[in-house]
Motif scaffolding. Structure first.
Motif, PDB file in Angstrom:
ATOM      1  N   THR A  16       7.021 -58.562  91.469  1.00  0.00           N
ATOM      2  CA  THR A  16       7.772 -59.684  91.009  1.00  0.00           C
ATOM      3  C   THR A  16       9.070 -59.649  91.878  1.00  0.00           C
ATOM      4  N   SER A  17       9.533 -58.440  92.121  1.00  0.00           N
ATOM      5  CA  SER A  17      10.852 -58.563  92.944  1.00  0.00           C
ATOM      6  C   SER A  17      10.617 -58.828  94.573  1.00  0.00           C
ATOM      7  N   HIS A  18       9.231 -58.369  95.031  1.00  0.00           N
ATOM      8  CA  HIS A  18       8.701 -58.963  96.118  1.00  0.00           C
ATOM      9  C   HIS A  18       8.714 -60.409  96.356  1.00  0.00           C
ATOM     10  N   THR A  37      -1.275 -62.090  99.411  1.00  0.00           N
ATOM     11  CA  THR A  37      -1.053 -60.784  98.613  1.00  0.00           C
ATOM     12  C   THR A  37      -2.480 -60.374  98.055  1.00  0.00           C
ATOM     13  N   ALA A  38      -3.114 -61.443  97.825  1.00  0.00           N
ATOM     14  CA  ALA A  38      -4.665 -61.224  97.069  1.00  0.00           C
ATOM     15  C   ALA A  38      -5.563 -60.787  98.097  1.00  0.00           C
ATOM     16  N   GLY A  56      -0.729 -60.341  93.550  1.00  0.00           N
ATOM     17  CA  GLY A  56      -0.794 -61.623  93.815  1.00  0.00           C
ATOM     18  C   GLY A  56      -0.110 -62.574  92.685  1.00  0.00           C
ATOM     19  N   ALA A  57      -0.505 -62.457  91.539  1.00  0.00           N
ATOM     20  CA  ALA A  57       0.005 -63.418  90.466  1.00  0.00           C
ATOM     21  C   ALA A  57       1.532 -63.075  90.339  1.00  0.00           C
ATOM     22  N   LEU A  58       1.994 -61.818  90.334  1.00  0.00           N
ATOM     23  CA  LEU A  58       3.351 -61.477  90.189  1.00  0.00           C
ATOM     24  C   LEU A  58       4.152 -61.884  91.355  1.00  0.00           C
TER      25      LEU A  58
END
Length: 336
Positions: free
Chosen positions: A188-190, A233-234, A50-52
C-alpha cells in the motif's frame, strides 16, 4: 508535424507504460521478503501486492505535485511537448536495463533524472528547480536509506528482545501470519508513493499541452495510473525478487516482518511530506539493517555495494539518456 492531441495520447500511453514497468520492476519491494520466506506463494503474493498498490495510489497527491511542479519549471515545460516524452523514454530505458540485469535500482530517480536531463536539453541549466530538487529529492535521497537501515536495525533488535524466550517454531508460526500484514502495508505504501509519480508526469504533460489550466491531478489520471501500476506489480519481477530476498541476507519470517514494517513506515512518512523517495532504496536498506542486527557478517556487503553503485548512477544515467532522446525528438521535429 503530428497532430498535438495525438502526440499527447502517445505521451500518456508511454507514461502508463512507465508506470507498468515501475510496478513490474518494483514488485520485489512488496513481495520479495514474503516470497523468500515462503509465507505466500509467488502468485498469491503478486496478486495481493497488485491490488494494494492500486489502493495506495488513491490515498494522496503530495508526491504527484512534487513531480509535476517541483522538479522543473512548469512554465518552461509548457513550451515543449516533446520534453515530457523524452523524460519518460530516458526513465524507461534505465528501468529496462536494470530490470534485465536484475539490479533493484530506483524507478523514481530514473523518472526524476529523465525530467532533469530533458529539461536541461530543452531550456538549459536554468530549467530545473534546484531548490526544490535539493529539499524534496537530494535530502531524502541521502537520508531515507539511512532511515531505512536504522529503522530495520532497531525494530529487529526490539523484536529479538521480545521473543528471546520463545521457541523458534512459535516465532516462525507467529511471524508468518504477521508478515502478511506487513507485506500488505508495504504494498500500500509503495502505491502511495510510486503511483503518484506517474500521476505527476501525466498532469505535467496535460499542462504542457494546455489541456488543463493548472497543475491539478484529474481523477481519470489517478485511476489509469493505479491500474497500470497494479497490473505491472501483478506481472512480477522475479530476478529482482531473487536479489532482494536471497542475495543480500537470508530472511526468515521475523526478518521479513521487520524489514517490511520498517520500510513501509519510512515510505508512508515521506509520502505525507511529498518526497518522491525510492521504495527500492528503503526496502534494500531495511533488509540490510535487519541483517546487520544479527551480525555484520550476515549481510553480503558485496551485493549491497553493487546496489549503492546503481543508486548513485540512476539520476545522471537517466538524465543523459533523456537528453539524448530529446535531441532525437528535436531532429525528427517532435520536440516542439
Amino acid at each position: 508535424m503530428p497532430d498535438l492531441p495525438l502526440l499527447l495520447v502517445v505521451v500518456v500511453g508511454i507514461a502508463l507504460l512507465f508506470d507498468f514497468t515501475n510496478g513490474a520492476h518494483d514488485s520485489a519491494n512488496a513481495i520479495a521478503t514474503i516470497v523468500s520466506t515462503k509465507v505466500l506463494s509467488p502468485l498469491t503474493a503478486v496478486l495481493m501486492a497488485g491490488a494494494l498498490n492500486l489502493l495506495g495510489a488513491f490515498l494522496g497527491e503530495s508526491v504527484a505535485h512534487t513531480i509535476g511542479s517541483g522538479i522543473v519549471q512548469p512554465e518552461m515545460v509548457a513550451g515543449s511537448q516533446g520534453l515530457v516524452l523524452a523524460a519518460l523514454l530516458g526513465a524507461i530505458c534505465w528501468n529496462l536495463l536494470t530490470w534485465y540485469l536484475g539490479i533493484p535500482s530506483s524507478s523514481s530517480h530514473a523518472l526524476i533524472g529523465g525530467l532533469i536531463g530533458a529539461a536541461v536539453a530543452y531550456g538549459g541549466w536554468d530549467a530545473p528547480l534546484y531548490g526544490s530538487i535539493g529539499i524534496k529529492v537530494i535530502v531524502p535521497l541521502l537520508l531515507s536509506p539511512l532511515a531505512g537501515f536504522l529503522s530495520g536495525y532497531l525494530l529487529m533488535v526490539l523484536l529479538s528482545w521480545l521473543v528471546v524466550k520463545s521457541t523458534p517454531g512459535r516465532v516462525n508460526a507467529l511471524f508468518k501470519k504477521l508478515q502478511i500484514v506487513s507485506s500488505a502495508f508495504m504494498a500500500t505504501s509503495h502505491g502511495l508513493n510510486d503511483a503518484q509519480k506517474t500521476m505527476g508526469i501525466i498532469t505535467l504533460a496535460l499542462f504542457s499541452f494546455h489541456e488543463i489550466p493548472e497543475m491539478a491531478v484529474p481523477f481519470w489520471v489517478k485511476l489509469a495510473c493505479a491500474l497500470a501500476m497494479g497490473l505491472g506489480t501483478a506481472s512480477g519481477g522475479w530476478k529482482i525478487v531473487k536479489t532482494m530476498g536471497h542475495k543480500i541476507f537470508k530472511l526468515e519470517p521475523i526478518h521479513g516482518f521487520a524489514a517490511e514494517t520498517a520500510a513501509a513506515a519510512v515510505i508512508s512518512s515521506a509520502s505525507f511530506f511529498g518526497a518522491p523517495i525510492s521504495t527500492t532504496h528503503i526496502i534494500s536498506t531495511t533488509v540490510i539493517g535487519v541483517g546487520a542486527s544479527k551480525r555484520l557478517s550476515a549481510v553480503r556487503w558485496g551485493v549491497a555495494g553493487q546496489l549503492v553503485v546503481a543508486w548513485v548512477l540512476t539520476i545522471p544515467a537517466a538524465a543523459l539518456v533523456a537528453a539524448a532522446c530529446y535531441w532525437l525528438l528535436s531532429v525528427t521535429g517532435l520536440a516542439v
